[in-house]
Design a protein around this motif. Structure first.
Motif, short mmCIF file in Angstrom:
data_model
loop_
_atom_site.label_atom_id
_atom_site.label_comp_id
_atom_site.label_asym_id
_atom_site.label_seq_id
_atom_site.Cartn_x
_atom_site.Cartn_y
_atom_site.Cartn_z
N ALA A 151 0.81 -1.21 0.00
CA ALA A 151 0.00 0.00 0.00
C ALA A 151 0.85 1.27 0.00
N TYR A 152 1.84 1.33 0.86
CA TYR A 152 2.58 2.58 1.03
C TYR A 152 3.29 3.02 -0.25
N PRO A 153 3.99 2.14 -0.95
CA PRO A 153 4.62 2.59 -2.19
C PRO A 153 3.62 3.09 -3.23
N GLY B 102 1.41 -2.90 -8.28
CA GLY B 102 -0.02 -3.13 -8.44
C GLY B 102 -0.34 -4.53 -8.92
N GLN B 103 0.58 -5.13 -9.61
CA GLN B 103 0.37 -6.50 -10.09
C GLN B 103 0.42 -7.51 -8.95
N GLY C 294 11.92 10.68 -13.68
CA GLY C 294 11.62 10.15 -12.36
C GLY C 294 10.15 9.81 -12.22
N VAL C 295 9.29 10.67 -12.75
CA VAL C 295 7.85 10.41 -12.72
C VAL C 295 7.54 9.12 -13.48
N GLY C 296 8.19 8.94 -14.62
CA GLY C 296 7.99 7.71 -15.39
C GLY C 296 8.41 6.48 -14.60
N LEU C 297 9.52 6.58 -13.88
CA LEU C 297 9.98 5.45 -13.06
C LEU C 297 9.01 5.17 -11.91
N VAL C 298 8.46 6.22 -11.32
CA VAL C 298 7.47 6.03 -10.25
C VAL C 298 6.25 5.30 -10.80
N ILE C 299 5.78 5.71 -11.96
CA ILE C 299 4.62 5.06 -12.57
C ILE C 299 4.94 3.58 -12.84
N ALA C 300 6.12 3.31 -13.36
CA ALA C 300 6.51 1.92 -13.62
C ALA C 300 6.54 1.11 -12.33
#
Length: 114
Positions: A69-71, A111-112, A99-105
Motif C-alpha cells: 500500500a505505502y509505495p 499493483g500486479q 523520475g515520474v515515469g519510473l514512479v509510474i513503472a
C-alpha cells in the motif's frame, strides 16, 4: 474496492497539498498574525482533505499489506508534478519527468502483486 480506496486516499492527499499551497500563497507578502492565517478557507480545506485522506488510508491498510500500500502513495508525486506544471505553471525538467515515469513503472509493478 481496495484500488478505489487507494486512489481516493491519493486524491484527497493531493487535494490537501494543493489547498496548502493556495493557503500559503495567500499569506505571501502579508504581515499577518496567526489568527488571520487560521481564517483561511484554503487552510481548512487542506485540513479537511488531509483528515479524510487519513481515514481512507486506514481503510486501505485494513485491506492491503503496508509494504504494498505505502509505495502506491508514490502516485502523489505524479499527481503533484502534473498540478505543479499545469496549474501553478512551474517548470519541470526532463530528469524530473524521467523520475515520474519510473514512479509510474514502480506502481504498475507493485499493483500486479495486489
Amino acid at each position: 474496492m481496495t484500488l478505489a480506496l487507494l486512489l481516493l486516499a491519493c486524491l484527497l492527499t493531493c487535494a490537501g497539498q494543493i489547498a496548502q499551497k493556495y493557503a500559503v500563497e495567500g499569506w505571501r507578502g502579508a504581515d499577518t498574525g496567526v489568527a488571520h492565517k487560521l481564517r483561511s478557507p484554503w487552510l481548512w480545506l487542506a485540513l479537511l482533505c488531509l483528515g479524510l485522506g487519513l481515514l481512507v488510508w486506514l481503510l486501505v491498510l485494513q485491506r492491503l499489506e503496508v509494504g504494498i500500500a505505502y509505495p502506491m502513495l508514490s502516485l502523489n508525486f505524479v499527481l503533484i508534478t502534473l498540478v505543479a506544471r499545469y496549474l501553478f505553471k512551474e517548470s519541470i525538467d526532463r530528469r524530473h519527468w524521467m523520475g515520474v515515469g519510473l514512479v509510474i513503472a514502480g506502481v504498475i509493478l507493485l499493483g500486479q502483486q495486489a
